[in-house]
Motif scaffolding. Structure first.
Motif, PDB file in Angstrom:
ATOM      1  N   UNK A 123       0.857  -1.183   0.000  1.00  0.00           N
ATOM      2  CA  UNK A 123       0.000   0.000   0.000  1.00  0.00           C
ATOM      3  C   UNK A 123       0.890   1.229   0.000  1.00  0.00           C
ATOM      4  N   UNK A 124       0.688   2.086  -1.039  1.00  0.00           N
ATOM      5  CA  UNK A 124       1.539   3.276  -1.197  1.00  0.00           C
ATOM      6  C   UNK A 124       0.644   4.513  -1.224  1.00  0.00           C
ATOM      7  N   UNK A 125       0.980   5.486  -0.368  1.00  0.00           N
ATOM      8  CA  UNK A 125       0.238   6.750  -0.312  1.00  0.00           C
ATOM      9  C   UNK A 125       1.143   7.880  -0.781  1.00  0.00           C
ATOM     10  N   UNK A 126       0.632   8.675  -1.746  1.00  0.00           N
ATOM     11  CA  UNK A 126       1.413   9.800  -2.251  1.00  0.00           C
ATOM     12  C   UNK A 126       1.355  10.960  -1.258  1.00  0.00           C
ATOM     13  N   UNK A 127       2.526  11.550  -0.972  1.00  0.00           N
ATOM     14  CA  UNK A 127       2.620  12.652  -0.022  1.00  0.00           C
ATOM     15  C   UNK A 127       3.154  13.940  -0.648  1.00  0.00           C
ATOM     16  N   UNK A 128       3.124  14.016  -1.986  1.00  0.00           N
ATOM     17  CA  UNK A 128       3.673  15.240  -2.592  1.00  0.00           C
ATOM     18  C   UNK A 128       2.916  15.571  -3.884  1.00  0.00           C
ATOM     19  N   UNK A 129       3.043  16.816  -4.276  1.00  0.00           N
ATOM     20  CA  UNK A 129       2.567  17.289  -5.576  1.00  0.00           C
ATOM     21  C   UNK A 129       1.089  17.115  -5.825  1.00  0.00           C
ATOM     22  N   UNK A 130       0.755  17.029  -7.112  1.00  0.00           N
ATOM     23  CA  UNK A 130      -0.639  16.958  -7.541  1.00  0.00           C
ATOM     24  C   UNK A 130      -1.298  15.634  -7.185  1.00  0.00           C
ATOM     25  N   UNK A 131      -0.514  14.615  -6.885  1.00  0.00           N
ATOM     26  CA  UNK A 131      -1.108  13.305  -6.566  1.00  0.00           C
ATOM     27  C   UNK A 131      -1.202  13.072  -5.061  1.00  0.00           C
ATOM     28  N   UNK A 132      -0.942  14.074  -4.281  1.00  0.00           N
ATOM     29  CA  UNK A 132      -0.995  13.918  -2.825  1.00  0.00           C
ATOM     30  C   UNK A 132      -2.372  13.393  -2.401  1.00  0.00           C
ATOM     31  N   UNK A 133      -2.359  12.359  -1.550  1.00  0.00           N
ATOM     32  CA  UNK A 133      -3.596  11.751  -1.074  1.00  0.00           C
ATOM     33  C   UNK A 133      -4.044  10.554  -1.884  1.00  0.00           C
ATOM     34  N   UNK A 134      -3.381  10.271  -3.030  1.00  0.00           N
ATOM     35  CA  UNK A 134      -3.721   9.093  -3.820  1.00  0.00           C
ATOM     36  C   UNK A 134      -3.091   7.855  -3.181  1.00  0.00           C
ATOM     37  N   UNK A 135      -3.836   6.746  -3.216  1.00  0.00           N
ATOM     38  CA  UNK A 135      -3.391   5.523  -2.552  1.00  0.00           C
ATOM     39  C   UNK A 135      -3.482   4.357  -3.530  1.00  0.00           C
ATOM     40  N   UNK A 136      -2.382   3.637  -3.680  1.00  0.00           N
ATOM     41  CA  UNK A 136      -2.331   2.439  -4.514  1.00  0.00           C
ATOM     42  C   UNK A 136      -2.203   1.220  -3.616  1.00  0.00           C
ATOM     43  N   UNK A 137      -3.095   0.243  -3.828  1.00  0.00           N
ATOM     44  CA  UNK A 137      -3.028  -1.002  -3.067  1.00  0.00           C
ATOM     45  C   UNK A 137      -2.935  -2.174  -4.030  1.00  0.00           C
ATOM     46  N   UNK A 138      -1.909  -3.016  -3.857  1.00  0.00           N
ATOM     47  CA  UNK A 138      -1.715  -4.204  -4.688  1.00  0.00           C
ATOM     48  C   UNK A 138      -1.715  -5.428  -3.780  1.00  0.00           C
TER      49      UNK A 138
END
Length: 738
Positions: free
Chosen positions: A346-361
């Motif tokens: 599980x990866x959460x973006x903490x920067x830029x325009x994608x901040x708050x996006x979460x990828x779960x594989x």
């Protein structure tokens, strides 16, 4: 003459056999012809005329410019500000009149305007059928009114295309009208008009600039159409017209039939050239329209593109990392922040325009490090965004294996929902394989691979039905042998929808040793291909059926097919074309010059324009090291010319020369016979005869037919004393000022 190492047949066409007629027969085949008549009374229907209007250099085609346009034009030369040679005249008024000795220019039978490319189409009244039509084009420009014109004789009920209007047709029409009125010629002959226009074209070759503004300084035009030219060109054009007095009057009896044969060829070329000119513009407009639609409508927002980049870059960055929770603190820079389980990342973006996006594989089983391994099971992928429920990207990839653990199928499903999409993007696809017996997990080999899939979105749809590759073993490697596509469909969903479908089959075979010795790279070489495709968009449909390519040879490092065949259908708002072609170039790749001309070629094509008579071309060509034979049939409306050309050539070293050739044609419905003979070292000779064998015309060089002033120009001289040059049967390109 034939040069060594060149396709000899192509160069052999420099022989001067039947220069006029053979050229005419080949013109429609190569679709670059450029030359009216016919007619008689047909059913009372409304014929159409169409063509292109062009003005010569020295004639302004634009209206009076604004102050800012004049200021801009001040910085460029006067020549650049004027129309270029052969420049189209847009937005001009086009009027048609039925020719008569008391021509009333206040009573046109049809009126229209040219479009942005200078093209026009006139819908004439039914009374115009079979009549001579005067077409006059006018436009208000800086300095006055430009006027261009032409005379289209004997317009048939189905109308005519390729009725182009330029400087030569204008000078000819102006002086012909004056001469016809003075000499009471109320019915004009197509032969005379065509010959005069051709002579005026040649006259204008030496005229660098011509101003066709009525009343302008140096303009040859009178105040009103038909009053006769004025100025420096008046006397020369007048003499040209006077010399064709006999041709301007309609012929009678056998001479009329003979002239109708030459006129048919002229009409054929004019119509085909008109079709070509028009369809080039239609296709160009279609391409530009589709490019604009795709550019304007098939696009996504920058924000969506950045959101889509997030899972793509993170998957790449995850490779080799153990399961757990991560934060992306900068581009592809992941920091582990905790544990989850042994098969989830599980990866959460903490920067830029994608901040708050979460990828779960999630993997199908516990793993030490991230890797998409083709083992039994399903990987799932999910992208969400904090505080934005519209972002829902979901996907799964499922692997299936056989008892030995070798992958035999992959299924991929992806659905993308986003606030910037009016419709979700959805993809479903699968790949399956047939495993070769004895394969292992470490070295899997497949005898067949197959792919099918569908894609849908707000922009369009795509579907692949069974793209299959059959493999064969060459040494220790599996190489593709047959590639089959059952069906591919692509369609755009825009304001101007377009679509493409393709199906086909490509066969490969092991490259022979001789190819490898000549530098062929690769184990396999092409054997054959069979393709069918349909393209539709903006009112145009192009359909290629059963296009078969085979018998490949190696020629200067390239694999080239010796055999081609197929059927083509093209439709647009202005034309329907259907054609078939078969080519077997046996001489391709041959080393002996005498073998390089071996060729078999057949072509059959039907052109059905919305304006003008339908055309048909049928050709069968056979060439051997000693002989050349060609059966030809040309049909224009209700007329037909068919027959054969036979010839012999000889080789001197590595060059070939035509020694003798004879062309025999029969015209329908008259059954008149045309025969033209060429023999090396002798002038071309020929005749046109009645079905009973009575000679009606001679074909040959002018100086040998009592017209020494014309030198070696090829002419047709009729028994009534009139003549026409074969050059006049091939009109010039509308892009020339000549």
């Amino acid at each position: 003459m034939f040069g060594k190492g060149k396709p000899l047949l192509k160069k052999s066409l420099h022989w001067h056999v039947v220069a006029g007629f053979v050229s005419l027969l080949l013109v429609p085949i190569i679709f670059i012809a450029v030359g009216c008549g016919g007619g008689g009374e047909g059913p009372k229907r409304q014929p159409r005329l169409s063509g292109t209007v062009t003005a010569p250099q020295g004639t302004p085609i634009a209206a009076a410019p604004s102050f800012w346009q004049r200021l801009s034009a001040w910085f460029i030369s006067v020549a650049e500000a004027q129309a270029l040679q052969g420049e189209a005249v847009p937005n001009a008024t086009v009027k048609a009149y039925i020719w008569s000795l008391d021509l009333d220019l206040s009573k046109p039978v049809a009126t229209t305007n040219t479009d942005g490319n200078g093209r026009y189409t006139l819908l004439l009244s039914s009374e115009a059928s079979g009549k001579d039509i005067v077409v006059i084009v006018e436009k208000q420009v800086q300095g006055g009114t430009i006027r261009l014109s032409t005379i289209a004789p004997d317009v048939p009920p189905e109308g005519k295309t390729g009725v182009d209007i330029d400087a030569a047709t204008t000078l000819a029409a102006e002086q012909i009208a004056k001469f016809a009125k003075d000499n009471q010629i109320n019915d004009l002959s197509p032969t005379g008009i065509a010959t005069i226009v051709n002579e005026v074209h040649k006259l204008l070759e030496n005229v660098p600039m011509l101003n066709l503004v009525v009343g302008a300084l140096g303009s040859p035009l009178p105040q009103n159409f038909g009053e006769g030219l004025q100025g420096l060109l008046q006397e020369t054009v007048q003499n040209i017209v006077q010399n064709q007095e006999g041709n301007l009057k309609p012929a009678t009896g056998n001479v009329a039939n003979a002239k109708s044969i030459v006129q048919m060829l002229r009409d054929f070329g004019l119509t085909l050239k008109g079709i070509g000119d028009n369809e080039v513009l239609v296709i160009q407009k279609t391409i530009e329209e589709q490019q604009k639609v795709i550019s304007d409508e098939i696009r996504v927002t920058e924000a969506f593109s950045k959101r889509m980049d997030f899972p793509l870059r993170v998957i790449d960055a995850l490779e080799g990392n153990p399961p757990g929770a991560y934060e992306e603190v900068s581009y592809q820079n992941l920091v582990r922040v905790g544990d989850i389980d042994n098969k989830t990342w599980k990866v959460t973006s903490k920067f830029g325009d994608t901040q708050g996006m979460v990828l779960t594989i999630t993997a199908p089983k516990p793993m030490d490090a991230f890797d998409i391994s083709p083992e039994d099971g399903t990987y799932t992928l999910k992208v969400r965004k904090e505080n934005d429920p519209s972002v829902q990207y979901d996907g799964e990839i499922r692997f299936s294996t056989n008892a030995q653990g070798i992958p035999i199928a992959i299924n991929l499903n992806i659905t993308i929902r986003d606030s910037d999409l009016s419709k979700p993007i959805s993809f479903k696809g699968s790949v399956s394989g047939t495993v070769v017996p004895g394969s292992t997990q470490e070295l899997p080999q497949y005898s067949k691979l197959s792919f099918s899939g569908t894609l849908s979105s707000q922009f369009g749809t795509a579907k692949v039905e069974k793209l299959e590759v059959t493999m064969t073993k060459i040494g220790e490697e599996q190489e593709p042998q047959v590639i089959t596509l059952t069906n591919l469909q692509v369609a755009t969903q825009t304001s101007k929808p377009s679509s493409l479908t393709i199906n086909g089959k490509v066969e490969l075979e092991p490259a022979p040793q001789s190819w490898l010795q000549q530098g062929w790279e690769g184990t396999m070489k092409p054997k054959s291909a069979l393709i069918s495709t349909t393209l539709q968009g903006s009112g145009i449909t192009v359909k290629l059926s059963n296009a078969h390519i085979s018998d490949f040879v190696l020629d200067e490092g390239d694999a080239l097919p010796r055999k081609l065949e197929g059927q083509l259908v093209y439709t647009s708002p202005s034309l329907t074309f259907q054609g078939t072609a078969n080519l077997f170039y046996e001489g391709l790749g041959a080393t002996a010059p005498s073998e390089q001309v071996k060729l078999n070629f057949t072509l059959n094509g039907d052109w059905k324009p919305s304006v003008g008579s339908p055309l048909n071309v049928s050709v069968k060509l056979e060439s051997t090291p000693q002989t050349l034979s060609m059966n030809v049939s040309l049909k224009y409306g209700e007329q037909k010319l068919e027959g054969a050309l036979v010839g012999n050539w000889e080789y001197v070293g590595d060059e070939a020369e035509i020694k003798r050739a004879t062309l025999n044609l029969t015209h329908s419905p008259s059954n008149f016979k045309v025969e033209v003979t060429f023999q090396e070292g002798q002038p071309i000779t020929g005749t046109i005869k009645t079905p009973q064998g009575q000679k009606v015309a001679d074909i040959g060089e002018a100086e040998n037919l009592g017209l020494p002033d014309l030198g070696s120009a090829l002419i047709v001289k009729y028994t009534d004393g009139t003549f026409e040059t074969l050059e006049s049967v091939l009109p010039r390109s509308r892009l020339s000022r000549k």
